[in-house]
Design a protein around this motif. Structure first.
Motif, PDB file in Angstrom:
ATOM      1  N   CYS A 135       0.828  -1.208   0.000  1.00 34.50           N
ATOM      2  CA  CYS A 135       0.000   0.000   0.000  1.00 34.50           C
ATOM      3  C   CYS A 135       0.864   1.261   0.000  1.00 34.50           C
ATOM      4  CB  CYS A 135      -0.931  -0.007   1.213  1.00 34.50           C
ATOM      5  SG  CYS A 135      -2.310  -1.178   1.089  1.00 34.50           S
ATOM      6  N   THR A 136       1.909   1.281   0.799  1.00 37.67           N
ATOM      7  CA  THR A 136       2.803   2.435   0.829  1.00 37.67           C
ATOM      8  C   THR A 136       3.427   2.679  -0.542  1.00 37.67           C
ATOM      9  OG1 THR A 136       3.291   2.133   3.184  1.00 37.67           O
ATOM     10  CG2 THR A 136       4.893   3.389   1.885  1.00 37.67           C
ATOM     11  N   ALA A 137       3.856   1.612  -1.183  1.00 33.33           N
ATOM     12  CA  ALA A 137       4.469   1.742  -2.509  1.00 33.33           C
ATOM     13  C   ALA A 137       3.488   2.300  -3.529  1.00 33.33           C
ATOM     14  CB  ALA A 137       4.993   0.389  -2.970  1.00 33.33           C
ATOM     15  N   MET A 138       2.198   2.063  -3.330  1.00 35.27           N
ATOM     16  CA  MET A 138       1.174   2.522  -4.270  1.00 35.27           C
ATOM     17  C   MET A 138       0.497   3.817  -3.843  1.00 35.27           C
ATOM     18  SD  MET A 138       1.035   0.506  -6.929  1.00 35.27           S
ATOM     19  CE  MET A 138       2.827   0.549  -6.818  1.00 35.27           C
ATOM     20  N   GLY A 139       0.956   4.430  -2.762  1.00 30.63           N
ATOM     21  CA  GLY A 139       0.373   5.688  -2.311  1.00 30.63           C
ATOM     22  C   GLY A 139      -0.984   5.546  -1.665  1.00 30.63           C
ATOM     23  N   VAL A 140      -1.269   4.386  -1.080  1.00 28.68           N
ATOM     24  CA  VAL A 140      -2.537   4.130  -0.406  1.00 28.68           C
ATOM     25  C   VAL A 140      -2.358   4.379   1.091  1.00 28.68           C
ATOM     26  CG1 VAL A 140      -4.220   2.342   0.204  1.00 28.68           C
ATOM     27  CG2 VAL A 140      -3.295   2.472  -2.128  1.00 28.68           C
ATOM     28  N   ALA A 141      -3.093   5.332   1.643  1.00 30.47           N
ATOM     29  CA  ALA A 141      -3.009   5.635   3.075  1.00 30.47           C
ATOM     30  C   ALA A 141      -3.629   4.494   3.876  1.00 30.47           C
ATOM     31  CB  ALA A 141      -3.730   6.936   3.379  1.00 30.47           C
ATOM     32  N   THR A 142      -2.969   4.099   4.958  1.00 31.58           N
ATOM     33  CA  THR A 142      -3.438   2.949   5.738  1.00 31.58           C
ATOM     34  C   THR A 142      -3.652   3.306   7.200  1.00 31.58           C
ATOM     35  OG1 THR A 142      -1.138   2.234   6.101  1.00 31.58           O
ATOM     36  CG2 THR A 142      -2.319   1.244   4.250  1.00 31.58           C
ATOM     37  N   THR A 143      -4.709   2.731   7.755  1.00 28.24           N
ATOM     38  CA  THR A 143      -4.923   2.696   9.200  1.00 28.24           C
ATOM     39  C   THR A 143      -4.527   1.300   9.650  1.00 28.24           C
ATOM     40  OG1 THR A 143      -6.758   4.256   9.041  1.00 28.24           O
ATOM     41  CG2 THR A 143      -6.611   2.922  11.049  1.00 28.24           C
ATOM     42  N   ARG A 144      -3.626   1.211  10.614  1.00 22.75           N
ATOM     43  CA  ARG A 144      -3.049  -0.087  10.967  1.00 22.75           C
ATOM     44  C   ARG A 144      -3.450  -0.482  12.384  1.00 22.75           C
ATOM     45  NH1 ARG A 144       2.959   0.556   8.055  1.00 22.75           N
ATOM     46  NH2 ARG A 144       2.150   1.774   6.292  1.00 22.75           N
ATOM     47  N   TRP A 145      -4.246  -1.551  12.460  1.00 21.86           N
ATOM     48  CA  TRP A 145      -4.727  -2.074  13.736  1.00 21.86           C
ATOM     49  C   TRP A 145      -4.103  -3.429  14.020  1.00 21.86           C
ATOM     50  CZ3 TRP A 145     -10.785  -1.497  14.241  1.00 21.86           C
ATOM     51  CH2 TRP A 145     -11.111  -0.141  14.318  1.00 21.86           C
ATOM     52  N   ASP A 146      -4.020  -3.726  15.315  1.00 18.70           N
ATOM     53  CA  ASP A 146      -3.630  -5.063  15.741  1.00 18.70           C
ATOM     54  C   ASP A 146      -4.449  -5.420  16.973  1.00 18.70           C
ATOM     55  OD1 ASP A 146      -1.263  -6.829  14.526  1.00 18.70           O
ATOM     56  OD2 ASP A 146      -1.514  -7.351  16.636  1.00 18.70           O
ATOM     57  N   MET A 147      -3.927  -6.256  17.844  1.00 14.89           N
ATOM     58  CA  MET A 147      -4.715  -6.762  18.961  1.00 14.89           C
ATOM     59  C   MET A 147      -5.248  -5.658  19.858  1.00 14.89           C
ATOM     60  SD  MET A 147      -2.622 -10.210  20.036  1.00 14.89           S
ATOM     61  CE  MET A 147      -3.773 -10.560  21.360  1.00 14.89           C
ATOM     62  N   ALA A 148      -4.452  -4.636  20.104  1.00 12.91           N
ATOM     63  CA  ALA A 148      -4.861  -3.574  21.021  1.00 12.91           C
ATOM     64  C   ALA A 148      -6.137  -2.878  20.552  1.00 12.91           C
ATOM     65  CB  ALA A 148      -3.733  -2.557  21.170  1.00 12.91           C
ATOM     66  N   GLU A 149      -6.310  -2.746  19.251  1.00 14.85           N
ATOM     67  CA  GLU A 149      -7.459  -2.028  18.711  1.00 14.85           C
ATOM     68  C   GLU A 149      -8.695  -2.898  18.559  1.00 14.85           C
ATOM     69  OE1 GLU A 149      -3.748   0.092  17.652  1.00 14.85           O
ATOM     70  OE2 GLU A 149      -4.404  -1.991  17.392  1.00 14.85           O
ATOM     71  N   THR A 150      -8.561  -4.206  18.743  1.00 14.88           N
ATOM     72  CA  THR A 150      -9.696  -5.101  18.510  1.00 14.88           C
ATOM     73  C   THR A 150     -10.110  -5.882  19.752  1.00 14.88           C
ATOM     74  OG1 THR A 150      -8.210  -6.860  17.740  1.00 14.88           O
ATOM     75  CG2 THR A 150      -9.111  -5.366  16.074  1.00 14.88           C
ATOM     76  N   THR A 151      -9.498  -5.561  20.902  1.00 17.35           N
ATOM     77  CA  THR A 151      -9.810  -6.325  22.117  1.00 17.35           C
ATOM     78  C   THR A 151     -11.245  -6.114  22.596  1.00 17.35           C
ATOM     79  OG1 THR A 151      -8.820  -4.525  23.406  1.00 17.35           O
ATOM     80  CG2 THR A 151      -7.451  -6.456  22.986  1.00 17.35           C
ATOM     81  N   SER A 152     -11.889  -5.043  22.174  1.00 20.72           N
ATOM     82  CA  SER A 152     -13.275  -4.796  22.593  1.00 20.72           C
ATOM     83  C   SER A 152     -14.224  -5.842  22.040  1.00 20.72           C
ATOM     84  CB  SER A 152     -13.721  -3.411  22.133  1.00 20.72           C
ATOM     85  OG  SER A 152     -13.842  -3.364  20.713  1.00 20.72           O
TER      86      SER A 152
END
Length: 353
Positions: free
Chosen positions: A206-223
């Motif tokens: 995505c970075t190589a293609m100029g696509v902005a990303t929101t990056r989640w992992d366990m901390a953001e999905t524990t709810s």
């Protein structure tokens, strides 16, 4: 003690040209006293001649059923579903331990033949991490396919067939041309599982293609959800394996909700699992038809191909083989923890049949 014998089979799946052992790695194993047999293959990304030059014993394609009983059969993807009993030890991605129907049939074949499945997905270190994975390249290629799906949508179409590339540089060049041709903005994307191998591959593409990303992992999905942010992004990438307790990221009614989401890249790709976090589709997609349209207006496509690293077969094979080689070298060590754990995992699941 008899000589340890590793038998590298020719893959029998369409669009599968990868291999888990390079000629350089084979030479390293041969130097330890291991016997290495390699089946001829007209499609493998590395030539037969390179293995022969390394000193491997070359065998007929798909002759592994007739291999000596003590040979360890090594491949990547699934075997032909012909129902025959399996008597050897097999190293492969079996997809057999999560209740998948095809996986249960595979376990029955091992039970009938007295063989053992040493599943590559379950080769774990002492801390429970996989010792080798194609994940980075799955994420990288999967992100590329999702962007191809998005580009096709911009003209009201659905993505056409995909193919393998000689290198990641070649892939980036072709994809950039596809995106420029849309004359549109670049989409944004949400990645769940962004800290893992798969997520990093998605993010890099995505970075190589100029696509902005929101990056989640366990901390953001524990709810445990719900996660309306998924629908607020144009692309969504699931890089989390389906397992008990995995939250639902895309519920079944998502297609009819207000949303910006138009492409789901399910890189983890386990739609027939009860624990799949993507509830809008029920089957994998293919190289010939990479996108499954689950809603027409506004468009929502799912792409979920289960051998994505084969789009970059040489780079992904060399990377994976380098990771796995030290573990293959331990096959002759009776108490090697990685292989002992893998055998125990198989025995536990086979015992439930």
């Amino acid at each position: 003690m008899s000589q340890l014998h590793l038998w590298v089979r020719a893959e029998q799946r369409n669009n599968e040209t990868r291999v888990g052992l390079t000629p350089k790695g084979a030479a390293s194993l041969l130097a330890t006293g291991m016997k290495v047999s390699v089946e001829h293959s007209p499609t493998r990304v590395i030539s037969d001649a390179a293995y022969a030059d390394a000193g491997c014993q070359m065998e007929r394609p798909h002759s592994w059923p007739d291999a000596p009983g003590d040979a360890i059969i090594f491949g990547l993807k699934e075997l032909p579903e012909d129902g025959t009993p399996l008597r050897h030890r097999h190293i492969m991605f079996g997809h057999a331990f999560k209740g998948q129907p095809a996986g249960l049939r595979l376990l029955q074949r091992f039970k009938a033949g007295g063989g053992t499945l040493l599943d590559l997905e379950y080769l774990l270190d002492d801390e429970g991490r996989r010792v080798a994975a194609f994940g980075y390249w799955a994420g990288y290629a999967g992100a590329a396919v999702a962007l191809k799906c998005w580009a096709a949508q911009q003209s009201g179409n659905i993505a056409g067939p995909i193919t393998a590339y000689d290198s990641s540089t070649h892939l980036l060049s072709k994809l950039q041309a596809d995106l420029v041709a849309t004359g549109s903005h670049r989409p944004n994307a949400l990645i769940i599982g962004a800290l893992g191998r798969v997520g990093k591959g998605v993010a890099d593409l995505c970075t190589a293609m100029g696509v902005a990303t929101t990056r989640w992992d366990m901390a953001e999905t524990t709810s445990g959800g719900p996660f309306p942010q998924v629908l607020a992004h144009e692309l969504f990438f699931n890089c989390v394996l389906a397992r008990p307790g995995t939250p639902v990221f895309v519920p079944s009614d998502a297609p009819t909700r207000p949303r910006k989401l138009s492409v789901i890249g399910d890189i983890a790709c386990d739609p027939d699992s009860d624990f799949s976090p993507i509830k809008v589709y029920d089957r994998t997609t293919t190289w010939d038809a990479p996108a499954l349209r689950v809603h027409a207006e506004p468009m929502l496509d799912v792409t979920a191909i289960d051998n994505l690293p084969s789009m970059l077969p040489l780079e992904s094979s060399e990377d994976y083989a380098e990771q796995l080689l030290p573990v293959l070298a331990q096959l002759g060590t009776p108490d090697a923890a990685v292989w002992t754990r893998a055998a125990q995992t198989f025995q536990e699941h086979a015992a439930r049949l």
